[in-house]
Design a protein around this motif. Structure first.
Motif, PDB file in Angstrom:
ATOM      1  N   GLU A  79      69.324 -24.229  -4.927  1.00 33.38           N
ATOM      2  CA  GLU A  79      68.692 -25.347  -5.639  1.00 33.38           C
ATOM      3  C   GLU A  79      67.234 -25.062  -6.008  1.00 33.38           C
ATOM      4  OE1 GLU A  79      69.970 -25.537  -2.625  1.00 33.38           O
ATOM      5  OE2 GLU A  79      71.809 -26.736  -2.769  1.00 33.38           O
ATOM      6  N   VAL A  80      66.709 -23.939  -5.579  1.00 35.61           N
ATOM      7  CA  VAL A  80      65.307 -23.613  -5.845  1.00 35.61           C
ATOM      8  C   VAL A  80      65.058 -23.482  -7.343  1.00 35.61           C
ATOM      9  CG1 VAL A  80      63.664 -21.686  -5.748  1.00 35.61           C
ATOM     10  CG2 VAL A  80      64.639 -22.602  -3.654  1.00 35.61           C
ATOM     11  N   ARG A  81      63.920 -24.021  -7.792  1.00 37.78           N
ATOM     12  CA  ARG A  81      63.461 -23.856  -9.164  1.00 37.78           C
ATOM     13  C   ARG A  81      62.100 -23.171  -9.130  1.00 37.78           C
ATOM     14  NH1 ARG A  81      67.907 -24.397  -9.394  1.00 37.78           N
ATOM     15  NH2 ARG A  81      69.198 -25.931 -10.473  1.00 37.78           N
ATOM     16  N   VAL A  82      61.776 -22.417 -10.179  1.00 43.41           N
ATOM     17  CA  VAL A  82      60.620 -21.526 -10.112  1.00 43.41           C
ATOM     18  C   VAL A  82      59.639 -21.757 -11.254  1.00 43.41           C
ATOM     19  CG1 VAL A  82      62.055 -19.787  -8.993  1.00 43.41           C
ATOM     20  CG2 VAL A  82      61.658 -19.644 -11.453  1.00 43.41           C
ATOM     21  N   ALA A  83      58.392 -21.361 -10.980  1.00 47.02           N
ATOM     22  CA  ALA A  83      57.333 -21.362 -11.983  1.00 47.02           C
ATOM     23  C   ALA A  83      56.410 -20.201 -11.687  1.00 47.02           C
ATOM     24  CB  ALA A  83      56.569 -22.675 -11.969  1.00 47.02           C
ATOM     25  N   ALA A  84      55.639 -19.799 -12.680  1.00 44.58           N
ATOM     26  CA  ALA A  84      54.727 -18.657 -12.515  1.00 44.58           C
ATOM     27  C   ALA A  84      53.365 -18.985 -13.099  1.00 44.58           C
ATOM     28  CB  ALA A  84      55.299 -17.417 -13.199  1.00 44.58           C
ATOM     29  N   GLU A  85      52.334 -18.759 -12.287  1.00 39.05           N
ATOM     30  CA  GLU A  85      50.946 -18.817 -12.766  1.00 39.05           C
ATOM     31  C   GLU A  85      50.564 -17.443 -13.284  1.00 39.05           C
ATOM     32  OE1 GLU A  85      48.624 -20.857 -13.304  1.00 39.05           O
ATOM     33  OE2 GLU A  85      49.115 -22.688 -12.204  1.00 39.05           O
ATOM     34  N   ARG A  86      49.950 -17.414 -14.467  1.00 39.59           N
ATOM     35  CA  ARG A  86      49.524 -16.155 -15.071  1.00 39.59           C
ATOM     36  C   ARG A  86      48.046 -16.241 -15.419  1.00 39.59           C
ATOM     37  NH1 ARG A  86      54.488 -16.652 -19.314  1.00 39.59           N
ATOM     38  NH2 ARG A  86      56.200 -15.952 -17.959  1.00 39.59           N
ATOM     39  N   THR A  87      47.287 -15.316 -14.903  1.00 36.11           N
ATOM     40  CA  THR A  87      45.848 -15.278 -15.151  1.00 36.11           C
ATOM     41  C   THR A  87      45.476 -13.865 -15.546  1.00 36.11           C
ATOM     42  OG1 THR A  87      45.539 -16.948 -13.417  1.00 36.11           O
ATOM     43  CG2 THR A  87      43.585 -15.793 -14.181  1.00 36.11           C
ATOM     44  N   VAL A  88      44.625 -13.744 -16.556  1.00 40.74           N
ATOM     45  CA  VAL A  88      44.176 -12.427 -17.005  1.00 40.74           C
ATOM     46  C   VAL A  88      42.652 -12.386 -16.975  1.00 40.74           C
ATOM     47  CG1 VAL A  88      46.214 -12.022 -18.438  1.00 40.74           C
ATOM     48  CG2 VAL A  88      44.203 -13.133 -19.441  1.00 40.74           C
ATOM     49  N   LEU A  89      42.097 -11.190 -16.980  1.00 42.07           N
ATOM     50  CA  LEU A  89      40.657 -11.040 -17.009  1.00 42.07           C
ATOM     51  C   LEU A  89      40.083 -11.565 -18.319  1.00 42.07           C
ATOM     52  CD1 LEU A  89      40.343  -7.421 -15.568  1.00 42.07           C
ATOM     53  CD2 LEU A  89      39.883  -9.567 -14.359  1.00 42.07           C
ATOM     54  N   GLY A  90      38.873 -12.112 -18.243  1.00 40.47           N
ATOM     55  CA  GLY A  90      38.207 -12.573 -19.451  1.00 40.47           C
ATOM     56  C   GLY A  90      38.276 -14.077 -19.626  1.00 40.47           C
ATOM     57  N   ALA A 149      39.893 -15.823 -22.579  1.00 37.71           N
ATOM     58  CA  ALA A 149      41.153 -16.329 -23.130  1.00 37.71           C
ATOM     59  C   ALA A 149      42.260 -16.224 -22.091  1.00 37.71           C
ATOM     60  CB  ALA A 149      41.522 -15.545 -24.390  1.00 37.71           C
ATOM     61  N   GLN A 150      43.046 -17.280 -21.958  1.00 42.29           N
ATOM     62  CA  GLN A 150      44.144 -17.314 -20.988  1.00 42.29           C
ATOM     63  C   GLN A 150      45.430 -17.747 -21.698  1.00 42.29           C
ATOM     64  OE1 GLN A 150      43.839 -16.315 -17.748  1.00 42.29           O
ATOM     65  NE2 GLN A 150      41.732 -15.742 -18.284  1.00 42.29           N
ATOM     66  N   PRO A 151      46.088 -16.813 -22.389  1.00 35.60           N
ATOM     67  CA  PRO A 151      47.305 -17.166 -23.125  1.00 35.60           C
ATOM     68  C   PRO A 151      48.477 -17.414 -22.177  1.00 35.60           C
ATOM     69  CG  PRO A 151      46.926 -14.806 -23.238  1.00 35.60           C
ATOM     70  CD  PRO A 151      45.723 -15.393 -22.557  1.00 35.60           C
ATOM     71  N   ASP A 152      49.266 -18.444 -22.480  1.00 34.52           N
ATOM     72  CA  ASP A 152      50.493 -18.754 -21.715  1.00 34.52           C
ATOM     73  C   ASP A 152      50.239 -18.728 -20.211  1.00 34.52           C
ATOM     74  OD1 ASP A 152      51.887 -18.782 -24.184  1.00 34.52           O
ATOM     75  OD2 ASP A 152      52.133 -16.614 -24.075  1.00 34.52           O
ATOM     76  N   SER A 209      49.892 -27.572 -16.541  1.00 33.45           N
ATOM     77  CA  SER A 209      49.162 -26.689 -17.442  1.00 33.45           C
ATOM     78  C   SER A 209      47.720 -27.125 -17.673  1.00 33.45           C
ATOM     79  CB  SER A 209      49.891 -26.603 -18.794  1.00 33.45           C
ATOM     80  OG  SER A 209      51.020 -25.778 -18.665  1.00 33.45           O
ATOM     81  N   GLY A 210      47.314 -28.203 -17.058  1.00 33.89           N
ATOM     82  CA  GLY A 210      45.922 -28.596 -17.194  1.00 33.89           C
ATOM     83  C   GLY A 210      45.785 -29.998 -17.729  1.00 33.89           C
ATOM     84  N   GLU A 211      44.719 -30.230 -18.435  1.00 35.21           N
ATOM     85  CA  GLU A 211      44.403 -31.583 -18.846  1.00 35.21           C
ATOM     86  C   GLU A 211      45.305 -32.089 -19.981  1.00 35.21           C
ATOM     87  OE1 GLU A 211      41.890 -31.516 -15.917  1.00 35.21           O
ATOM     88  OE2 GLU A 211      42.008 -33.282 -17.173  1.00 35.21           O
ATOM     89  N   VAL A 212      45.611 -31.224 -20.943  1.00 36.39           N
ATOM     90  CA  VAL A 212      46.355 -31.695 -22.114  1.00 36.39           C
ATOM     91  C   VAL A 212      47.544 -30.817 -22.479  1.00 36.39           C
ATOM     92  CG1 VAL A 212      44.379 -32.904 -23.113  1.00 36.39           C
ATOM     93  CG2 VAL A 212      44.732 -30.513 -23.666  1.00 36.39           C
ATOM     94  N   ASP A 213      47.487 -29.537 -22.192  1.00 37.68           N
ATOM     95  CA  ASP A 213      48.536 -28.632 -22.645  1.00 37.68           C
ATOM     96  C   ASP A 213      49.853 -28.886 -21.932  1.00 37.68           C
ATOM     97  OD1 ASP A 213      46.705 -27.420 -24.263  1.00 37.68           O
ATOM     98  OD2 ASP A 213      46.226 -25.831 -22.839  1.00 37.68           O
ATOM     99  N   GLU A 214      50.935 -28.720 -22.637  1.00 36.45           N
ATOM    100  CA  GLU A 214      52.254 -28.816 -22.032  1.00 36.45           C
ATOM    101  C   GLU A 214      52.658 -27.449 -21.480  1.00 36.45           C
ATOM    102  OE1 GLU A 214      54.099 -31.499 -21.478  1.00 36.45           O
ATOM    103  OE2 GLU A 214      52.393 -32.619 -22.248  1.00 36.45           O
ATOM    104  N   PRO A 215      53.421 -27.413 -20.397  1.00 39.55           N
ATOM    105  CA  PRO A 215      53.821 -26.123 -19.830  1.00 39.55           C
ATOM    106  C   PRO A 215      54.788 -25.382 -20.735  1.00 39.55           C
ATOM    107  CG  PRO A 215      54.975 -27.908 -18.744  1.00 39.55           C
ATOM    108  CD  PRO A 215      53.946 -28.545 -19.633  1.00 39.55           C
ATOM    109  N   ASP A 216      54.858 -24.086 -20.531  1.00 44.60           N
ATOM    110  CA  ASP A 216      55.748 -23.218 -21.286  1.00 44.60           C
ATOM    111  C   ASP A 216      57.121 -23.226 -20.616  1.00 44.60           C
ATOM    112  OD1 ASP A 216      56.933 -21.292 -22.822  1.00 44.60           O
ATOM    113  OD2 ASP A 216      55.759 -19.623 -22.018  1.00 44.60           O
ATOM    114  N   LEU A 217      58.026 -24.095 -21.089  1.00 42.06           N
ATOM    115  CA  LEU A 217      59.376 -24.186 -20.544  1.00 42.06           C
ATOM    116  C   LEU A 217      60.185 -23.006 -21.046  1.00 42.06           C
ATOM    117  CD1 LEU A 217      61.247 -26.009 -18.840  1.00 42.06           C
ATOM    118  CD2 LEU A 217      61.987 -27.054 -20.981  1.00 42.06           C
TER     119      LEU A 217
END
Length: 274
Positions: free
Chosen positions: A104-115, A117-120, A136-144
Protein backbone atom coordinates in the motif's frame (compact mmCIF):
# COMPACT_ATOMS: atom_id res chain seq x y z
CA UNK A 1 27.23 25.90 28.28
CA UNK A 2 28.95 29.23 27.76
CA UNK A 3 27.36 31.67 25.34
CA UNK A 4 27.03 29.80 22.02
CA UNK A 5 28.77 30.92 18.86
CA UNK A 6 26.04 29.49 16.61
CA UNK A 7 22.34 28.74 17.09
CA UNK A 8 20.71 25.97 15.05
CA UNK A 9 16.99 25.34 15.12
CA UNK A 10 14.52 22.98 13.56
CA UNK A 11 11.49 24.78 12.13
CA UNK A 12 8.20 22.90 12.46
CA UNK A 13 7.25 22.00 16.01
CA UNK A 14 10.25 23.89 17.34
CA UNK A 15 10.79 27.45 16.10
CA UNK A 16 7.24 27.88 14.77
CA UNK A 17 4.28 27.89 17.12
CA UNK A 18 1.45 25.33 16.69
CA UNK A 19 -0.19 27.44 13.98
CA UNK A 20 3.14 27.77 12.13
CA UNK A 21 3.97 31.36 13.07
CA UNK A 22 7.11 33.10 14.24
CA UNK A 23 5.92 34.75 17.44
CA UNK A 24 7.01 38.22 18.47
CA UNK A 25 9.12 36.79 21.29
CA UNK A 26 10.93 34.42 18.95
CA UNK A 27 11.52 37.21 16.42
CA UNK A 28 12.98 39.48 19.11
CA UNK A 29 15.44 36.89 20.41
CA UNK A 30 16.56 36.00 16.87
CA UNK A 31 17.21 39.71 16.28
CA UNK A 32 19.35 39.89 19.43
CA UNK A 33 21.27 36.74 18.48
CA UNK A 34 22.19 38.19 15.09
CA UNK A 35 22.97 41.62 16.54
CA UNK A 36 25.60 39.83 18.64
CA UNK A 37 27.20 38.44 15.44
CA UNK A 38 26.05 34.90 16.24
CA UNK A 39 24.68 33.04 13.18
CA UNK A 40 21.16 31.64 13.48
CA UNK A 41 20.80 28.63 11.17
CA UNK A 42 17.52 26.97 10.21
CA UNK A 43 17.89 23.19 10.06
CA UNK A 44 14.83 21.52 8.61
CA UNK A 45 13.35 18.59 6.78
CA UNK A 46 11.81 21.22 4.51
CA UNK A 47 13.17 21.69 0.98
CA UNK A 48 14.73 25.04 0.05
CA UNK A 49 11.54 26.33 -1.56
CA UNK A 50 9.75 26.13 1.79
CA UNK A 51 12.36 28.21 3.64
CA UNK A 52 11.89 31.83 2.40
CA UNK A 53 8.52 32.44 4.07
CA UNK A 54 9.87 31.35 7.47
CA UNK A 55 13.13 33.23 6.94
CA UNK A 56 11.32 36.47 6.12
CA UNK A 57 9.19 36.21 9.26
CA UNK A 58 12.28 35.48 11.36
CA UNK A 59 14.47 38.15 9.73
CA UNK A 60 17.05 35.61 8.53
CA UNK A 61 19.24 35.79 5.43
CA UNK A 62 22.06 33.35 6.17
CA UNK A 63 22.24 29.59 5.81
CA UNK A 64 19.51 26.97 6.01
CA UNK A 65 20.15 23.25 6.14
CA UNK A 66 17.34 21.61 4.17
CA UNK A 67 15.91 18.17 3.39
CA UNK A 68 17.32 16.69 6.61
CA UNK A 69 20.85 17.70 5.65
CA UNK A 70 20.83 16.81 1.95
CA UNK A 71 21.11 20.45 0.86
CA UNK A 72 22.46 23.72 2.23
CA UNK A 73 20.64 26.83 1.05
CA UNK A 74 21.87 30.43 1.08
CA UNK A 75 18.71 32.33 1.98
CA UNK A 76 19.90 35.79 0.98
CA UNK A 77 21.27 34.66 -2.38
CA UNK A 78 18.35 32.26 -2.97
CA UNK A 79 20.90 29.64 -4.00
CA UNK A 80 21.52 25.99 -3.14
CA UNK A 81 25.18 25.51 -2.22
CA UNK A 82 25.45 21.77 -1.56
CA UNK A 83 23.45 18.70 -2.57
CA UNK A 84 23.69 15.03 -1.57
CA UNK A 85 21.54 12.72 -3.71
CA UNK A 86 20.28 9.14 -3.77
CA UNK A 87 20.93 7.59 -7.20
CA UNK A 88 17.89 6.54 -9.22
CA UNK A 89 18.86 2.87 -9.17
CA UNK A 90 18.93 2.96 -5.38
CA UNK A 91 15.51 4.62 -5.26
CA UNK A 92 14.10 1.83 -7.42
CA UNK A 93 15.71 -0.92 -5.34
CA UNK A 94 14.41 0.58 -2.09
CA UNK A 95 10.85 1.01 -3.31
CA UNK A 96 10.77 -2.47 -4.81
CA UNK A 97 11.93 -3.98 -1.51
CA UNK A 98 9.48 -1.97 0.57
CA UNK A 99 6.53 -2.53 -1.76
CA UNK A 100 7.04 -6.29 -1.66
CA UNK A 101 6.21 -6.18 2.06
CA UNK A 102 4.03 -3.05 2.23
CA UNK A 103 2.16 -2.95 -1.10
CA UNK A 104 0.00 0.00 0.00
CA UNK A 105 3.03 2.30 0.15
CA UNK A 106 2.96 5.37 -2.10
CA UNK A 107 6.08 7.34 -2.99
CA UNK A 108 7.36 10.83 -3.71
CA UNK A 109 10.78 12.29 -4.45
CA UNK A 110 12.37 15.60 -3.49
CA UNK A 111 14.80 16.86 -6.11
CA UNK A 112 17.26 19.65 -5.43
CA UNK A 113 20.08 20.86 -7.66
CA UNK A 114 22.92 23.31 -7.15
CA UNK A 115 22.23 26.94 -7.96
CA UNK A 116 19.11 29.06 -8.05
CA UNK A 117 16.82 27.40 -10.59
CA UNK A 118 15.04 24.32 -9.22
CA UNK A 119 13.21 22.57 -12.08
CA UNK A 120 10.66 19.86 -11.18
CA UNK A 121 11.54 19.89 -7.47
CA UNK A 122 8.91 17.41 -6.30
CA UNK A 123 7.31 14.41 -7.99
CA UNK A 124 4.60 12.16 -6.59
CA UNK A 125 2.70 9.12 -7.74
CA UNK A 126 -1.09 8.88 -7.61
CA UNK A 127 -2.34 8.17 -4.11
CA UNK A 128 0.49 9.91 -2.26
CA UNK A 129 -0.87 12.32 0.32
CA UNK A 130 1.45 14.78 2.00
CA UNK A 131 0.58 15.53 5.65
CA UNK A 132 1.83 19.11 5.18
CA UNK A 133 -0.57 20.02 2.38
CA UNK A 134 0.69 21.21 -1.00
CA UNK A 135 4.14 19.60 -1.22
CA UNK A 136 5.45 21.84 -3.98
CA UNK A 137 5.40 25.08 -2.06
CA UNK A 138 3.20 28.10 -1.89
CA UNK A 139 1.47 27.94 -5.28
CA UNK A 140 2.94 25.30 -7.58
CA UNK A 141 1.17 22.01 -8.08
CA UNK A 142 3.22 18.82 -7.67
CA UNK A 143 4.47 16.85 -10.64
CA UNK A 144 2.10 13.84 -10.69
CA UNK A 145 3.81 10.99 -12.50
CA UNK A 146 3.94 7.20 -12.81
CA UNK A 147 6.12 5.55 -10.18
CA UNK A 148 8.83 4.78 -12.72
CA UNK A 149 9.17 8.49 -13.51
CA UNK A 150 9.12 9.52 -9.84
CA UNK A 151 12.05 7.19 -9.22
CA UNK A 152 13.79 7.74 -12.55
CA UNK A 153 15.99 10.63 -11.44
CA UNK A 154 18.29 11.15 -8.44
CA UNK A 155 16.57 12.58 -5.38
CA UNK A 156 17.70 14.39 -2.26
CA UNK A 157 14.96 12.67 -0.29
CA UNK A 158 12.66 9.71 -0.89
CA UNK A 159 9.32 9.89 0.89
CA UNK A 160 7.31 6.75 1.64
CA UNK A 161 3.69 7.09 2.76
CA UNK A 162 1.36 4.48 4.25
CA UNK A 163 -1.98 5.80 5.47
CA UNK A 164 -2.65 2.74 7.61
CA UNK A 165 0.54 2.93 9.70
CA UNK A 166 2.24 5.39 12.00
CA UNK A 167 5.59 6.83 11.01
CA UNK A 168 7.28 4.88 13.79
CA UNK A 169 5.73 1.62 12.59
CA UNK A 170 6.88 2.37 9.06
CA UNK A 171 10.40 3.26 10.16
CA UNK A 172 10.74 0.02 12.12
CA UNK A 173 9.56 -2.06 9.18
CA UNK A 174 11.72 -0.30 6.59
CA UNK A 175 14.84 -0.25 8.76
CA UNK A 176 14.73 -4.04 9.00
CA UNK A 177 14.17 -4.36 5.25
CA UNK A 178 17.07 -2.05 4.46
CA UNK A 179 19.40 -3.19 7.23
CA UNK A 180 22.15 -4.03 4.72
CA UNK A 181 22.21 -0.52 3.27
CA UNK A 182 23.74 2.63 4.71
CA UNK A 183 20.72 4.79 3.87
CA UNK A 184 19.44 7.18 6.53
CA UNK A 185 15.81 6.52 7.53
CA UNK A 186 13.93 8.95 9.72
CA UNK A 187 10.66 10.85 10.11
CA UNK A 188 9.46 14.30 11.12
CA UNK A 189 5.75 13.67 11.58
CA UNK A 190 3.62 10.88 13.01
CA UNK A 191 1.39 10.71 9.94
CA UNK A 192 2.59 7.49 8.36
CA UNK A 193 5.41 9.07 6.36
CA UNK A 194 9.13 8.29 6.48
CA UNK A 195 12.04 10.05 4.81
CA UNK A 196 15.04 8.29 3.27
CA UNK A 197 18.33 10.07 2.57
CA UNK A 198 21.73 9.12 1.15
CA UNK A 199 24.27 7.43 3.44
CA UNK A 200 25.61 9.78 6.08
CA UNK A 201 23.09 12.53 5.31
CA UNK A 202 21.54 13.89 8.49
CA UNK A 203 20.80 17.28 9.96
CA UNK A 204 24.11 16.93 11.78
CA UNK A 205 26.07 16.46 8.54
CA UNK A 206 24.49 19.50 6.94
CA UNK A 207 25.01 21.64 10.02
CA UNK A 208 28.62 20.45 10.29
CA UNK A 209 29.22 21.76 6.75
CA UNK A 210 27.86 25.17 7.72
CA UNK A 211 29.91 25.25 10.92
CA UNK A 212 33.08 24.39 9.02
CA UNK A 213 32.47 27.26 6.61
CA UNK A 214 31.84 29.65 9.50
CA UNK A 215 34.68 28.32 11.65
CA UNK A 216 32.47 27.29 14.58
CA UNK A 217 33.28 24.06 16.47
CA UNK A 218 30.47 21.69 17.43
CA UNK A 219 30.93 22.33 21.15
CA UNK A 220 30.01 25.99 20.62
CA UNK A 221 26.67 25.18 18.98
CA UNK A 222 23.27 25.11 20.67
CA UNK A 223 20.67 23.14 18.69
CA UNK A 224 16.91 22.79 19.12
CA UNK A 225 14.54 20.11 17.82
CA UNK A 226 11.44 18.02 18.40
CA UNK A 227 11.40 14.88 16.21
CA UNK A 228 13.56 11.81 15.43
CA UNK A 229 15.13 13.55 12.42
CA UNK A 230 16.61 16.03 14.93
CA UNK A 231 18.39 13.37 17.00
CA UNK A 232 21.71 13.46 15.04
CA UNK A 233 21.89 17.26 15.24
CA UNK A 234 20.93 17.51 18.91
CA UNK A 235 23.48 14.87 19.91
CA UNK A 236 26.20 16.43 17.69
CA UNK A 237 25.85 19.95 19.06
CA UNK A 238 27.63 21.08 22.19
CA UNK A 239 24.27 21.70 23.84
CA UNK A 240 21.24 19.87 22.46
CA UNK A 241 17.78 21.06 23.49
CA UNK A 242 14.51 19.18 23.03
CA UNK A 243 11.14 20.86 23.13
CA UNK A 244 8.72 19.65 25.80
CA UNK A 245 6.48 18.56 22.92
CA UNK A 246 9.31 16.45 21.43
CA UNK A 247 9.26 12.79 20.46
CA UNK A 248 10.49 10.42 23.21
CA UNK A 249 13.54 9.45 21.12
CA UNK A 250 14.73 13.06 21.21
CA UNK A 251 13.83 13.65 24.84
CA UNK A 252 16.01 10.66 25.72
CA UNK A 253 19.21 12.13 24.23
CA UNK A 254 18.86 15.90 24.77
CA UNK A 255 21.05 17.78 27.21
CA UNK A 256 18.07 19.90 28.20
CA UNK A 257 14.31 20.01 27.76
CA UNK A 258 12.75 23.43 27.30
CA UNK A 259 9.14 24.58 27.17
CA UNK A 260 6.98 23.51 24.19
CA UNK A 261 6.84 25.47 20.95
CA UNK A 262 3.46 26.83 22.11
CA UNK A 263 5.33 28.64 24.90
CA UNK A 264 8.34 29.91 22.92
CA UNK A 265 10.69 27.27 24.30
CA UNK A 266 13.52 28.27 21.96
CA UNK A 267 13.37 31.86 23.20
CA UNK A 268 13.29 30.75 26.84
CA UNK A 269 16.70 29.12 26.43
CA UNK A 270 18.31 31.76 24.23
CA UNK A 271 17.28 34.61 26.55
CA UNK A 272 19.91 33.37 29.00
CA UNK A 273 22.61 34.69 26.71
CA UNK A 274 20.96 37.21 24.40
Amino acid sequence: MDKPRLVASDVDGTLLDPVERITDRIARVIERVQADDVPFVLVSGRPPRWIPRVARAAGLSGYAVCANGAAVYDIGADEVLTVREIPAITLIDVVNAVSAVLPEVRVAAERTVLGRAQPDPFAIEAGFRNPWGNPSGEVDEPDLAPRAEVLGRPATKLLLRHRGMTSQQMASAVESLLADTDLEITYSSNSGLIEVSAPGVTKASGLAWVCEVLGVPADKVVAFGDMPNDVPMVTWAGHGVAMANAHPDLLAVADEVTAPNSEDGVAQVLERWF
